[in-house]
Structure formats: C-alpha cells, structure tokens
Design an enzyme around this catalytic site. Structure first.
Site, PDB file in Angstrom:
ATOM      1  N   GLU A   1     -12.357 -12.201   0.866  1.00  0.00           N
ATOM      2  CA  GLU A   1     -11.354 -10.492   0.743  1.00  0.00           C
ATOM      3  C   GLU A   1     -11.206 -10.948  -0.424  1.00  0.00           C
ATOM      4  O   GLU A   1     -11.269  -9.693  -0.691  1.00  0.00           O
ATOM      5  CB  GLU A   1      -9.980 -11.585   1.428  1.00  0.00           C
TER       6      GLU A   1
ATOM      7  N   ASP B   1     -19.721 -12.411   1.563  1.00  0.00           N
ATOM      8  CA  ASP B   1     -20.000 -13.731   2.306  1.00  0.00           C
ATOM      9  C   ASP B   1     -20.739 -14.238   0.834  1.00  0.00           C
ATOM     10  O   ASP B   1     -20.479 -15.028   0.479  1.00  0.00           O
ATOM     11  CB  ASP B   1     -21.246 -13.522   3.308  1.00  0.00           C
TER      12      ASP B   1
HETATM   13 ZN   LIG Z   1     -14.908  -8.723   5.863  1.00  0.00          ZN
END
Ligand SMILES: [Zn+2]
Length: 264
Positions: free
Chosen positions: A126, A185
């Site tokens: 996030e 990521d």
């Molecule tokens: Zn995401």
C-alpha cells in the site's frame, strides 16, 4: 474571477507536471499535481475518511502499526514527508492508501495475518502505491484537472466527499492495473526487506488472501476488486524474495502476536 483563478492554477499545474517527471518514487506517468499539492489533498481526504470509517483508537495497536509503517517508509525516497497510519475497525480483510501518505489497515487484515512479516508485506504494498503515486493518477484520470485543482484548493467540498466515499467504499478509486500492481509489489518487497522484515511474508500473505477468496470471497472482495491478485503475482513475489539475501530479517515478533490478540 473564480474562473480566472482556476485557469491560472491549471497553468501552474501543467508547468509542475514537467518538473515532476521522474521525481522520487518514479512511476508517476499521469500526475497533474505536485507532491506538495498531493499531500494537501491527502490531508483533506483523510479528514473526510475519518467521518466515514470507524478509526480504532487502541493506543498499543496504533503504535505498533505506526511504527511498522514508519520503519518501511524510512527506507524509501519519501521518508522525509509526513505519513499517517490508521487502524480501521472492520472485519473485512483489507488495507488501502490515500494520496499524500495516509495508509489504512483493517483490523480484519491484522487478525488474518500469521506474523509480522505478512502484515508488513501488505503495508509495504500500500505504501508503494503512494510512492508510485498510482492513486493520484487515478484521481487525475477519473476527475480531470479542473475538478482536481479545485479540490486541492478546498473549493470543492462535494467532489472531495465523493472521492473519499469512493475510496472508503472500494478501497481505491478503480482497479489498479497489472503494471501498477507489479510496481507496488516490487517497490514494496524491497522496502519491507530493507526495513528488516522477511520478504517471503508478502507471498505468504497473498497466498492466504487467495485462500480466503476461495472460502469466503465476501471478506476479501474489496481488496481483490482494487488489487487484482493472480498466481503469477504470488510466484513473482516468491522469486523476488529468494533474491533478497544477506540482511538479517524477522518473520515474527511477540509484539505482533500481542496486538493480533487485541483484534481477534
Ligand atoms: Zn495494489
């Protein structure tokens, strides 16, 4: 008068666009506002969101989440900006971030993480959406420059409330693209690793989310609708984690299990 003011600002924003290209965090391909304006917007959105969700006030729980968030942020190019971390009382397994460094973690996510590294994996993901300014791109695209400009200036309370409601309702403004997810990521796993958390936690948390989506889709619906999760993403996370070696990292710590007990 108002119109004149707005077009002057629009011009200023367009000028800033060229300055922002390739700025800290990278990734911002469609950002029409400066980082400073983004942080102003974030403050306004956070105030709106506070009225729309149940913010948890447990001091120990908040201190733990804030500390973990700050540790992750400290490894990033946006470490010098003010960040805020919130716990939301909601059993749905979800987390979301708002432009300008506001990151929200549901109690349901904490309750379903097995260890500290798994929570760190989602938080780092996030945080990385903020670093790469993905949500600002979404707002820019969806609402357009003139509305965004007036929202930043505090002249547009209706659209501000609408954007906040949309973020609360869906966890973001729209489904992040595969490229945005990959970028979050990649940035996230590196940040969590440098912050001292076992990077494998990102993959194992994703596996658990996948498992939940099979057993009880409703509880992870919002997370999945905005952060498309695939077997490929899980595989990539495992591969990236296996390449991050040499640093001493933790998978779990007693403090995490203590705060987990407070939400289960
Ligand atoms: Zn995401």
């Amino acid at each position: 008068m108002k119109k004149h003011h707005r077009s002057t600002l629009a011009l200023a924003l367009v000028t800033l666009l060229s300055l922002n290209c390739g700025s800290a965090g990278g990734g911002g391909d469609f950002n029409l506002i400066s980082l400073e304006e983004e942080w102003q917007l974030g403050q306004q959105l956070a105030r709106e969101i506070a009225g729309q969700v149940r913010i948890n006030n447990d001091p120990a729980l908040n201190a733990y989440v804030r500390n973990m968030g700050q540790r992750i942020v400290a490894t990033t190019p946006m470490a010098n900006l003010p960040w805020n971390f919130y716990v939301v009382d909601d059993p749905a397994i979800n987390a979301f971030a708002v432009p300008g460094g506001h990151v929200y973690v549901h109690t349901g996510l904490i309750a379903n993480a097995d260890n500290a590294a798994e929570l760190a994996g989602v938080m780092a993901h996030e945080i990385s959406h903020v670093l790469a300014r993905h949500s600002t791109e979404q707002i820019s695209r969806q609402y357009g420059l003139s509305i965004l400009a007036s929202v930043v200036l505090g002249q547009n309370p209706n659209d501000l409330a609408r954007i906040a409601a949309q973020i609360v309702g869906t966890g973001a403004l729209a489904r992040f693209s595969r490229e945005a997810e990959r970028e979050a990521d990649e940035l996230g796993i590196r940040a969590m690793y440098e912050a001292g958390y076992n990077p494998v936690g990102m993959a194992t948390m994703f596996e658990e989310l996948m498992e939940h989506s099979r057993r009880s889709p409703g509880r992870v619906e919002r997370f999945f609708s905005t952060h498309p999760l695939t077997e490929e993403r899980i595989r990539d996370s495992r591969n990236r984690a296996s390449q991050l070696t040499g640093r001493s990292v933790i998978t779990d710590e007693p403090e995490f299990q203590n705060i987990k007990r407070r939400v289960t």
